[in-house]
Design a protein around this motif. Structure first.
Motif, mmCIF file in Angstrom:
data_model
loop_
_atom_site.group_PDB
_atom_site.id
_atom_site.type_symbol
_atom_site.label_atom_id
_atom_site.label_comp_id
_atom_site.label_asym_id
_atom_site.label_seq_id
_atom_site.Cartn_x
_atom_site.Cartn_y
_atom_site.Cartn_z
ATOM 1 N N TRP A 242 0.826 -1.196 0.000
ATOM 2 C CA TRP A 242 0.000 0.000 0.000
ATOM 3 C C TRP A 242 0.863 1.250 0.000
ATOM 4 O O TRP A 242 0.643 2.170 -0.776
ATOM 5 C CB TRP A 242 -0.936 -0.010 1.205
ATOM 6 N N GLN A 243 1.853 1.298 0.852
ATOM 7 C CA GLN A 243 2.718 2.465 0.934
ATOM 8 C C GLN A 243 3.496 2.667 -0.364
ATOM 9 O O GLN A 243 3.714 3.799 -0.803
ATOM 10 C CB GLN A 243 3.684 2.335 2.112
ATOM 11 N N HIS A 244 3.901 1.576 -0.992
ATOM 12 C CA HIS A 244 4.606 1.659 -2.276
ATOM 13 C C HIS A 244 3.730 2.331 -3.332
ATOM 14 O O HIS A 244 4.173 3.243 -4.043
ATOM 15 C CB HIS A 244 5.008 0.246 -2.720
ATOM 16 N N LEU A 245 2.475 1.901 -3.424
ATOM 17 C CA LEU A 245 1.568 2.457 -4.428
ATOM 18 C C LEU A 245 1.255 3.922 -4.148
ATOM 19 O O LEU A 245 1.173 4.739 -5.075
ATOM 20 C CB LEU A 245 0.275 1.635 -4.476
ATOM 21 N N VAL A 246 1.089 4.273 -2.885
ATOM 22 C CA VAL A 246 0.802 5.658 -2.510
ATOM 23 C C VAL A 246 2.005 6.557 -2.794
ATOM 24 O O VAL A 246 1.861 7.678 -3.301
ATOM 25 C CB VAL A 246 0.403 5.743 -1.025
ATOM 26 N N THR A 247 3.196 6.069 -2.465
ATOM 27 C CA THR A 247 4.408 6.857 -2.684
ATOM 28 C C THR A 247 4.573 7.211 -4.155
ATOM 29 O O THR A 247 4.947 8.343 -4.501
ATOM 30 C CB THR A 247 5.642 6.090 -2.187
#
Length: 283
Positions: free
Chosen positions: A178-183
């Protein structure tokens, strides 16, 4: 299509997304009221946001996004229905001079209302704690829905656009993913959102990720006002007060606040609203 919304998902994750771009529909709505630039841009963000949020709900009816505040815009709202029809308005905003969110809105509340054709009306409310509409909506989902949600919104004189990522309920959420996609999405520029179609934008952002884009669905500007709705509003005023207006003016005229369509009611029309035995003469 310039006025469209696209859903996309990431394979092997519980993350979905929506992308929206509005041009013709946005311009048609602005043409009716001629708002100052800051108000017009914010109204574009509201339209993009309402489109994104309505696309995440399986229902027949309308989703209304509304903010009441003590800033330069007392009330601003946008509505999107299950037919992908859009309308929006800002009240008493012709003198608004600022461009930033907090000056335009001030302190107040953000309300998201779902009005299904069948069933109960639902409304969720949060305070305006964020410094943008997108941040306020993210806070709404965090508090009311408990869903990790990120939203990017922008608008200029020509178009409005938005991007949303949302983590779906899961027994074992992958927070790193999730954090990867948001970043990656955080790198998107307003110019890209406003000018690129979903296919091109997602390729720029996620060409190294397994993303699946669904067919675009068209969006149009269309007011949901009707004579029947106006009649219901007039009935709520009461027959005595309506008769007083008839005595003074000979008939009742009212314009839809969204599209400016004129509705006229004769004395016979008003009488028929309160006595079904008297036929209403349609104009």
């Amino acid at each position: 299509m310039s006025d469209s919304i696209n859903r996309f998902i990431f394979d092997n994750t519980d993350v979905r997304g929506e992308h929206v771009r509005l041009e013709k529909s946005y311009q048609e709505i602005l043409t009716i009221h001629h708002y100052p630039p800051g108000v017009a841009n914010l109204l574009g963000e509201f339209l993009a946001a309402a489109s994104l949020l309505s696309a995440t709900i399986k229902f027949e009816g309308s989703l209304i996004l509304q903010v009441r505040g003590d800033g330069e815009i007392p009330l601003i709202m946008a509505e999107a229905n299950s037919e992908r029809e859009l309308r929006a308005i800002a009240h008493d905003a012709n003198q608004a001079m600022n461009l930033d969110f907090k000056s335009l809105i001030g302190n107040g509340q953000l309300a998201m209302t779902i009005e299904p054709k069948h069933g109960k009306r639902y409304q969720g409310i949060v305070s305006l704690a964020g410094d943008s509409l997108a941040h306020c909506l993210e806070a709404y989902f965090e508090q009311s829905e408990q869903l990790s949600t990120r939203i990017w919104l922008c608008a200029d004189a020509n178009s409005a656009a938005g991007l949303m990522l949302q983590e779906l309920p899961s027994k074992s959420p992958d927070k790193d993913r999730w954090q990867h996609l948001v970043t990656i999405a955080d790198t998107v520029k307003d110019e890209e959102l406003l000018t690129l179609n979903a296919d091109t934008l997602l390729y720029r952002l996620y060409h190294q990720d397994a993303v699946r884009l669904f067919d675009a669905k068209p969006l149009i500007a269309r007011c949901q006002c009707s004579r029947e709705r106006v009649e219901k509003a007039l009935i709520s005023i009461g027959q005595a007060e309506l008769n007083d207006i008839i005595q003074e003016q000979g008939q009742i005229e009212t314009n839809c606040e969204f599209c400016n369509r004129l509705y006229q009611f004769s004395p016979t029309d008003i009488a028929a609203m309160f006595d079904q035995n008297i036929p209403i003469t349609r104009h």
